[in-house]
Design an enzyme around this catalytic site. Structure first.
Site, PDB file in Angstrom:
ATOM      1  N   HIS A 127      58.837  74.001 123.580  1.00 44.28           N
ATOM      2  CA  HIS A 127      60.203  73.972 123.056  1.00 44.28           C
ATOM      3  C   HIS A 127      61.074  75.004 123.797  1.00 44.28           C
ATOM      4  CE1 HIS A 127      63.293  74.857 119.865  1.00 44.28           C
ATOM      5  NE2 HIS A 127      63.292  73.532 119.855  1.00 44.28           N
ATOM      6  N   SER A 328      49.787  62.444 115.108  1.00 38.93           N
ATOM      7  CA  SER A 328      51.211  62.748 115.259  1.00 38.93           C
ATOM      8  C   SER A 328      52.081  61.675 114.609  1.00 38.93           C
ATOM      9  CB  SER A 328      51.567  62.849 116.744  1.00 38.93           C
ATOM     10  OG  SER A 328      52.959  62.909 116.894  1.00 38.93           O
TER      11      SER A 328
HETATM   12  C1  PLP Z   1      57.693  72.466 119.039  1.00 36.90           C
HETATM   13  C2  PLP Z   1      58.895  73.130 118.441  1.00 36.90           C
HETATM   14  N1  PLP Z   1      58.937  74.457 118.389  1.00 36.90           N
HETATM   15  C3  PLP Z   1      59.984  75.127 117.862  1.00 36.90           C
HETATM   16  C4  PLP Z   1      61.046  74.438 117.342  1.00 36.90           C
HETATM   17  C5  PLP Z   1      62.200  75.207 116.806  1.00 36.90           C
HETATM   18  O1  PLP Z   1      62.105  75.267 115.439  1.00 36.90           O
HETATM   19  P1  PLP Z   1      63.355  75.694 114.536  1.00 36.90           P
HETATM   20  O2  PLP Z   1      64.365  74.611 114.711  1.00 36.90           O
HETATM   21  O3  PLP Z   1      62.728  75.742 113.168  1.00 36.90           O
HETATM   22  O4  PLP Z   1      63.819  77.004 115.021  1.00 36.90           O
HETATM   23  C6  PLP Z   1      61.061  73.038 117.360  1.00 36.90           C
HETATM   24  C7  PLP Z   1      62.197  72.291 116.810  1.00 36.90           C
HETATM   25  O5  PLP Z   1      62.298  71.119 116.847  1.00 36.90           O
HETATM   26  C8  PLP Z   1      59.947  72.369 117.930  1.00 36.90           C
HETATM   27  O6  PLP Z   1      59.905  71.028 118.001  1.00 36.90           O
END
Ligand code: PLP
Length: 378
Positions: A127, A328
């Protein structure tokens, strides 16, 4: 009385603006099928708490001079997630965050404080919060290739680690990648590090979405503390659902101790990223946990994966080459036409798109989307 104050302060046009936003919310939620948001929640029993300024500043497992807090609820929430993630009992620690991003930043912060010389290895499919955290923390890092399904390319990790065998390693693994819901197998990652005789390493798992799925499936990929994680971040507003972003970060107490500072004027231990912290989100998570329990969450996971199968079959039957990763609820298919993207909130990246089946996703929503994909081909 409250209404009078409201009317005195807010102009007619402002009131109309609020009404318009509220009336469009339901429609927008029905069209949002590409993002991991569960819209099926009800915290109305907690509304009276909105009249107070609950603030959980400080460490949830210590006291605070600011007594209008929900720290005892927060501790119960952390205990629940510690159970779900197989955290060793003597190392249990964590706190309620503002979401997955804060949990990732915190995990990397602890990793850097533990191994300041280390290189961070992370996949190109992580992400975007990870890249940002690495820049903020000024950490040396190597981006790894991904496999077709979105999982990290273990061969690339092997090669990269081999070249830097003299340095400690921090690996950022994802349990449920944003675009394809892939899970990086942390048992394989540990083996690679050990094969290369790297004894000092730290693994942070970004389990924003799948952190609430993998504890409830029969055959989860290795992702939790018993598999070798040192810290895990999970979002609260995604699978559980909440009107405000929230999440939890779980980290070993011994690592937390490295960053702890005592702050005299609030009588608290400063171990969290922010000072003032939302006191309402621990309350919401506590409420959802106690209302649904593990049995309720397991049922919801089964439902989501069932709808995922239903969507996959429906798309494949129409000749759309959709697929999904094991365990998933993310269904991947080729990027649809602009007409479909205008009608639906679907996440798109390069030439692929996905939908995510959440507890609030209805079979009829899937049917309507499939019909639109047929009516407006790419
Ligand atoms: C794999 C992953 N990590 C982190 C995040 C970020 O999370 P947040 O929106 O709760 O900050 C997301 C959001 O979609 C995600 O898909």
């Amino acid at each position: 009385m409250e209404n009078e104050v409201y009317q005195r302060i807010l102009s007619e046009s402002n009131k109309k603006k609020l009404e318009k936003t509220l009336s469009s919310a339901e429609d927008l939620a029905a069209k949002s099928i590409g993002y991991p948001c569960n819209f099926a929640f009800d915290y109305s029993e907690l509304l009276p708490f909105f009249s107070y300024s609950f603030n959980n500043l400080g460490d949830p497992f210590n006291s605070s001079n600011y007594r209008l807090n929900t720290l005892d609820y927060e501790r119960e929430v952390i205990d629940f997630f510690a159970d779900l993630t197989d955290m060793p009992v003597d190392e249990r620690w964590g706190y309620v965050t503002n979401g997955g991003t804060e949990g990732n930043l915190y995990g990397l912060f602890l990793a850097r404080e533990t191994l300041p010389e280390a290189i961070v290895y992370y996949s190109e499919d992580t992400h975007y919060s990870i890249g940002k955290a690495l820049r903020l923390l000024n950490m040396r890092c190597i981006m790894l290739r991904h496999q077709k399904n979105g999982e990290v390319d273990y061969e690339d990790l092997k090669e990269s680690v081999k070249i830097h065998r003299d340095l400690p390693a921090i690996v950022l693994a994802t349990a449920g990648t944003t675009m394809t819901g892939a899970v990086d197998n942390i048992k394989i990652i540990r083996e690679i590090l050990k094969e290369n005789l790297i004894s000092d390493f730290y693994i942070h798992v970004d389990a924003a979405l799948s952190g609430m799925i993998l504890p409830f499936v029969e055959d989860p990929q290795p992702w939790n503390f018993s598999d070798g994680a040192d810290s895990i971040s999970i979002s609260g507003h995604k699978f559980i659902g909440a009107p405000v972003p929230c999440g939890v970060v779980l980290a070993k107490k011994s690592n937390r101790d490295r960053v702890a500072r005592s702050i005299e004027y609030v009588g608290a231990l400063d171990t969290t990223l922010t000072g003032s912290r939302n006191g309402l989100s621990p309350l919401m998570l506590w409420y959802a946990i106690n209302r649904d329990g593990k049995v309720g969450f397991a049922r919801k996971v089964k439902y989501c994966l069932g709808v995922a199968d239903y969507a996959l079959n429906a798309l494949n039957k129409c000749g759309i080459p959709a697929w999904r990763n094991k365990n998933s609820n993310t269904i991947v298919f080729p990027k649809p036409s602009c007409d479909v993207l205008e009608k639906w909130d679907i996440a798109v990246y390069r030439d692929i798109a996905h939908i995510i089946t959440m507890p609030s996703t209805k079979h009829k929503q899937v049917d309507a989307l499939v019909n639109d994909l047929l009516d407006y081909p790419a």
